[in-house]
Design a protein around this motif. Structure first.
Motif, PDB file in Angstrom:
ATOM      1  N   GLY A 280      47.312  55.585  37.424  1.00  0.00           N
ATOM      2  CA  GLY A 280      47.164  55.486  35.986  1.00  0.00           C
ATOM      3  C   GLY A 280      46.352  54.261  35.624  1.00  0.00           C
ATOM      4  N   ASP A 281      45.876  54.205  34.398  1.00  0.00           N
ATOM      5  CA  ASP A 281      45.002  53.115  33.966  1.00  0.00           C
ATOM      6  C   ASP A 281      45.666  51.750  34.082  1.00  0.00           C
ATOM      7  OD1 ASP A 281      43.003  54.911  33.434  1.00  0.00           O
ATOM      8  OD2 ASP A 281      43.436  55.051  31.284  1.00  0.00           O
ATOM      9  N   ASN A 282      46.960  51.680  33.802  1.00  0.00           N
ATOM     10  CA  ASN A 282      47.659  50.401  33.844  1.00  0.00           C
ATOM     11  C   ASN A 282      47.633  49.815  35.250  1.00  0.00           C
ATOM     12  OD1 ASN A 282      49.372  48.345  32.574  1.00  0.00           O
ATOM     13  ND2 ASN A 282      50.989  49.143  33.889  1.00  0.00           N
ATOM     14  N   LEU A 283      47.870  50.644  36.245  1.00  0.00           N
ATOM     15  CA  LEU A 283      47.875  50.163  37.625  1.00  0.00           C
ATOM     16  C   LEU A 283      46.456  49.931  38.141  1.00  0.00           C
ATOM     17  CD1 LEU A 283      49.846  49.355  39.778  1.00  0.00           C
ATOM     18  CD2 LEU A 283      49.874  51.701  40.619  1.00  0.00           C
ATOM     19  N   LYS A 284      45.506  50.720  37.674  1.00  0.00           N
ATOM     20  CA  LYS A 284      44.109  50.497  38.067  1.00  0.00           C
ATOM     21  C   LYS A 284      43.605  49.132  37.599  1.00  0.00           C
ATOM     22  CE  LYS A 284      42.147  55.166  38.429  1.00  0.00           C
ATOM     23  NZ  LYS A 284      41.221  56.133  37.819  1.00  0.00           N
ATOM     24  N   ASP A 285      44.089  48.700  36.433  1.00  0.00           N
ATOM     25  CA  ASP A 285      43.647  47.420  35.883  1.00  0.00           C
ATOM     26  C   ASP A 285      44.382  46.234  36.479  1.00  0.00           C
ATOM     27  OD1 ASP A 285      41.869  48.736  34.243  1.00  0.00           O
ATOM     28  OD2 ASP A 285      43.230  48.820  32.530  1.00  0.00           O
ATOM     29  N   ASN A 286      45.390  46.486  37.305  1.00  0.00           N
ATOM     30  CA  ASN A 286      46.152  45.408  37.928  1.00  0.00           C
ATOM     31  C   ASN A 286      45.241  44.625  38.883  1.00  0.00           C
ATOM     32  OD1 ASN A 286      47.774  44.414  40.394  1.00  0.00           O
ATOM     33  ND2 ASN A 286      49.347  44.697  38.838  1.00  0.00           N
ATOM     34  N   PRO A 287      45.205  43.296  38.794  1.00  0.00           N
ATOM     35  CA  PRO A 287      44.292  42.505  39.635  1.00  0.00           C
ATOM     36  C   PRO A 287      44.494  42.720  41.135  1.00  0.00           C
ATOM     37  CG  PRO A 287      45.184  41.158  37.865  1.00  0.00           C
ATOM     38  CD  PRO A 287      45.932  42.450  37.825  1.00  0.00           C
ATOM     39  N   GLN A 288      45.754  42.926  41.556  1.00  0.00           N
ATOM     40  CA  GLN A 288      46.016  43.066  42.989  1.00  0.00           C
ATOM     41  C   GLN A 288      45.536  44.420  43.515  1.00  0.00           C
ATOM     42  OE1 GLN A 288      46.948  40.300  44.467  1.00  0.00           O
ATOM     43  NE2 GLN A 288      47.008  39.405  42.416  1.00  0.00           N
ATOM     44  N   THR A 289      45.826  45.488  42.781  1.00  0.00           N
ATOM     45  CA  THR A 289      45.378  46.804  43.236  1.00  0.00           C
ATOM     46  C   THR A 289      43.858  46.909  43.161  1.00  0.00           C
ATOM     47  OG1 THR A 289      45.729  47.708  41.014  1.00  0.00           O
ATOM     48  CG2 THR A 289      47.526  47.937  42.557  1.00  0.00           C
ATOM     49  N   LEU A 290      43.270  46.300  42.138  1.00  0.00           N
ATOM     50  CA  LEU A 290      41.809  46.315  42.010  1.00  0.00           C
ATOM     51  C   LEU A 290      41.163  45.561  43.164  1.00  0.00           C
ATOM     52  CD1 LEU A 290      39.359  47.122  40.324  1.00  0.00           C
ATOM     53  CD2 LEU A 290      39.661  45.026  38.990  1.00  0.00           C
ATOM     54  N   ARG A 291      41.778  44.457  43.587  1.00  0.00           N
ATOM     55  CA  ARG A 291      41.244  43.680  44.712  1.00  0.00           C
ATOM     56  C   ARG A 291      41.245  44.515  45.991  1.00  0.00           C
ATOM     57  NH1 ARG A 291      43.727  41.169  48.664  1.00  0.00           N
ATOM     58  NH2 ARG A 291      45.754  41.446  47.666  1.00  0.00           N
ATOM     59  N   ILE A 292      42.349  45.221  46.248  1.00  0.00           N
ATOM     60  CA  ILE A 292      42.432  46.059  47.454  1.00  0.00           C
ATOM     61  C   ILE A 292      41.394  47.178  47.399  1.00  0.00           C
ATOM     62  CG2 ILE A 292      43.907  47.679  48.722  1.00  0.00           C
ATOM     63  CD1 ILE A 292      46.304  45.969  47.800  1.00  0.00           C
ATOM     64  N   TYR A 293      41.243  47.780  46.217  1.00  0.00           N
ATOM     65  CA  TYR A 293      40.259  48.856  46.028  1.00  0.00           C
ATOM     66  C   TYR A 293      38.841  48.349  46.304  1.00  0.00           C
ATOM     67  CZ  TYR A 293      37.235  52.033  43.334  1.00  0.00           C
ATOM     68  OH  TYR A 293      36.229  52.882  42.922  1.00  0.00           O
ATOM     69  N   GLN A 294      38.507  47.191  45.756  1.00  0.00           N
ATOM     70  CA  GLN A 294      37.160  46.649  45.940  1.00  0.00           C
ATOM     71  C   GLN A 294      36.904  46.285  47.400  1.00  0.00           C
ATOM     72  OE1 GLN A 294      37.392  43.537  42.987  1.00  0.00           O
ATOM     73  NE2 GLN A 294      36.378  44.785  41.427  1.00  0.00           N
ATOM     74  N   LYS A 295      37.923  45.743  48.074  1.00  0.00           N
ATOM     75  CA  LYS A 295      37.771  45.422  49.490  1.00  0.00           C
ATOM     76  C   LYS A 295      37.596  46.698  50.321  1.00  0.00           C
ATOM     77  CE  LYS A 295      39.946  40.895  49.932  1.00  0.00           C
ATOM     78  NZ  LYS A 295      38.793  40.271  50.603  1.00  0.00           N
ATOM     79  N   SER A 296      38.303  47.756  49.913  1.00  0.00           N
ATOM     80  CA  SER A 296      38.170  49.030  50.633  1.00  0.00           C
ATOM     81  C   SER A 296      36.753  49.576  50.504  1.00  0.00           C
ATOM     82  CB  SER A 296      39.188  50.041  50.090  1.00  0.00           C
ATOM     83  OG  SER A 296      40.515  49.579  50.272  1.00  0.00           O
ATOM     84  N   LYS A 297      36.180  49.470  49.315  1.00  0.00           N
ATOM     85  CA  LYS A 297      34.796  49.914  49.122  1.00  0.00           C
ATOM     86  C   LYS A 297      33.842  49.064  49.968  1.00  0.00           C
ATOM     87  CE  LYS A 297      33.295  51.106  45.082  1.00  0.00           C
ATOM     88  NZ  LYS A 297      32.918  51.062  43.643  1.00  0.00           N
ATOM     89  N   SER A 298      34.140  47.762  50.032  1.00  0.00           N
ATOM     90  CA  SER A 298      33.303  46.883  50.846  1.00  0.00           C
ATOM     91  C   SER A 298      33.380  47.256  52.319  1.00  0.00           C
ATOM     92  CB  SER A 298      33.741  45.422  50.660  1.00  0.00           C
ATOM     93  OG  SER A 298      33.529  44.994  49.334  1.00  0.00           O
ATOM     94  N   MET A 299      34.567  47.639  52.768  1.00  0.00           N
ATOM     95  CA  MET A 299      34.734  48.013  54.176  1.00  0.00           C
ATOM     96  C   MET A 299      33.966  49.281  54.517  1.00  0.00           C
ATOM     97  SD  MET A 299      38.629  47.022  55.253  1.00  0.00           S
ATOM     98  CE  MET A 299      38.238  47.253  56.992  1.00  0.00           C
ATOM     99  N   LEU A 300      33.835  50.192  53.558  1.00  0.00           N
ATOM    100  CA  LEU A 300      33.060  51.403  53.811  1.00  0.00           C
ATOM    101  C   LEU A 300      31.582  51.088  53.983  1.00  0.00           C
ATOM    102  CD1 LEU A 300      34.494  54.262  51.549  1.00  0.00           C
ATOM    103  CD2 LEU A 300      34.746  53.938  54.005  1.00  0.00           C
ATOM    104  N   THR A 301      31.072  50.150  53.193  1.00  0.00           N
ATOM    105  CA  THR A 301      29.655  49.800  53.281  1.00  0.00           C
ATOM    106  C   THR A 301      29.368  48.894  54.476  1.00  0.00           C
ATOM    107  OG1 THR A 301      29.934  47.915  51.772  1.00  0.00           O
ATOM    108  CG2 THR A 301      29.324  50.032  50.794  1.00  0.00           C
ATOM    109  N   THR A 302      30.439  48.341  55.063  1.00  0.00           N
ATOM    110  CA  THR A 302      30.252  47.487  56.242  1.00  0.00           C
ATOM    111  C   THR A 302      31.047  48.035  57.428  1.00  0.00           C
ATOM    112  OG1 THR A 302      32.084  46.047  55.518  1.00  0.00           O
ATOM    113  CG2 THR A 302      29.849  45.420  54.851  1.00  0.00           C
ATOM    114  N   ALA A 303      31.137  49.356  57.499  1.00  0.00           N
ATOM    115  CA  ALA A 303      31.865  50.001  58.598  1.00  0.00           C
ATOM    116  C   ALA A 303      31.010  50.004  59.864  1.00  0.00           C
ATOM    117  CB  ALA A 303      32.236  51.434  58.211  1.00  0.00           C
ATOM    118  N   GLU A 304      31.626  50.333  60.985  1.00  0.00           N
ATOM    119  CA  GLU A 304      30.895  50.429  62.238  1.00  0.00           C
ATOM    120  C   GLU A 304      29.771  51.457  62.113  1.00  0.00           C
ATOM    121  OE1 GLU A 304      33.733  51.236  65.298  1.00  0.00           O
ATOM    122  OE2 GLU A 304      34.825  49.367  64.972  1.00  0.00           O
TER     123      GLU A 304
END
Length: 348
Positions: free
Chosen positions: A188-212
């Motif tokens: 939901g939008d409330n949890l998406k806007d949470n700084p901690q969940t957003l940080r994990i999401y952004q790091k996950s996207k970064s890991m995809l662009t820097t995958a093996e």
């Protein structure tokens, strides 16, 4: 008469509202040996203190308000107790590691905590029955998959509240980047806007662009030595093992002898080593480099710049880059790291 009743009703409503607009934490301890000490309330997602209270006559009372509920821990001495901090009346027994509340959030966190505790107990029992050489395989093949399923199950039940935030943080220890992205997009939008969940999401996207198999992503750090970039070292025709580390990180220092061994064995054959010091004070980094006598170059005071780009959530994190800058392998450690280096250097 009606006006007086209206006034009395309004005053009563105001009193009720003021009593329920914040939280009241009533805590107790078994003895009075901790009288005069402070109980700290710590937000588990941010690791920050949100409130505190003084213990008197083996009890404490803390009042306040919170904008959003949060999974917290009350800490004093060697005692701790998990609970959901929300604007409600909260009773804490510090002799218990968990205190449930009758609110919907409290019940949701109780279900998650109980499931985690049961898994931990069964894991410890099973590990005690296994030979040491069997324990790692059991952990990888049984415990990690079960933990992943548990976290996802409770995340799916709490897609827009603080229990979901806690479950997502737990899930991030076991899920791959695409699974974490998919889970975030279902929130939901409330949890998406949470700084901690957003940080994990952004790091996950970064890991995809820097995958093996992906090309390296450059970063630049300005420090006391000047300006340094990853591209100063990577993509220059040699294999490069990059160690993201910090002077205070025990597991990082445990890998240092392995990296020294690889440097001595393969450096003249085409392997370079690069240290990237993150999340550390530059003076502490420099002192540790000199203390250990590390012979390879270092990018100091990088802080969060490279870890955000490469989606690194914990250190040590060691990445092997190929001669053309392609990411060959990530998160290398110990014997697996030695085997990978032997493989690529033998094939060169």
């Amino acid at each position: 008469m009606n006006n007086k009743l209206s006034i009395l009703f309004g005053l009563s409503l105001m009193l009720l509202t003021s009593c329920s607009s914040g939280y009241t934490i009533k805590g107790k301890l078994a003895g009075n040996e901790l009288d005069g000490q402070q109980v700290m309330i710590i937000n588990l997602a941010t690791d920050e203190a949100v409130d505190s209270g003084l213990v008197e006559s083996n009890s404490f009372l803390i009042k306040g308000t919170v904008e959003e509920p949060a999974v917290c821990a009350a800490l004093i001495g060697n005692k701790f107790s998990y609970f959901v901090l929300e604007n409600a009346r909260i009773a804490l027994d510090m002799e218990k590691s968990f205190n449930a509340s009758a609110t919907p959030l409290g019940k949701s966190f109780e279900a998650l905590y109980t499931a985690m505790n049961q898994l931990n107990e069964s894991t410890n029992q099973k590990l005690g029955e296994l030979a040491p050489e069997e324990q790692q395989a059991y952990y990888e093949n049984e415990v990690i998959p079960a933990s992943k399923v548990l976290a996802k199950e409770h995340l799916d039940k709490n897609l827009d509240n603080t229990v979901g935030e806690f479950a997502y943080m737990l899930y991030s220890s076991f899920a791959d980047p695409q699974e974490l992205i998919d889970a975030y997009e279902a929130m939901g939008d409330n949890l998406k806007d949470n700084p901690q969940t957003l940080r994990i999401y952004q790091k996950s996207k970064s890991m995809l662009t820097t995958a093996e198999g992906m090309p390296f992503v450059d970063f630049t750090v300005t420090n006391a030595q000047g300006t340094q970039s990853l591209s100063d070292y990577v993509g220059k025709g040699r294999y490069v093992l990059v160690d993201f580390w910090a002077s205070w990180c025990g597991p990082c220092l445990l890998e240092t002898p392995n990296i020294v061994e690889l440097y001595e064995k393969y450096h003249k054959k085409g392997l370079d080593i690069l240290g990237v010091a993150v999340w550390d004070k530059p003076e502490d980094t420099q002192k540790k480099i000199e203390e250990l006598g590390l012979p390879w170059p270092q990018i100091i005071d990088a802080q969060r710049i490279p870890t955000d780009i490469y989606g690194i959530q914990g250190i040590p994190h060691i990445i092997l880059f190929g001669p053309d800058g392609t990411i060959v392998a990530r998160n290398l450690r110990g014997e697996a790291m030695k085997a990978k280096i032997a493989e690529v250097m033998g094939a060169k």
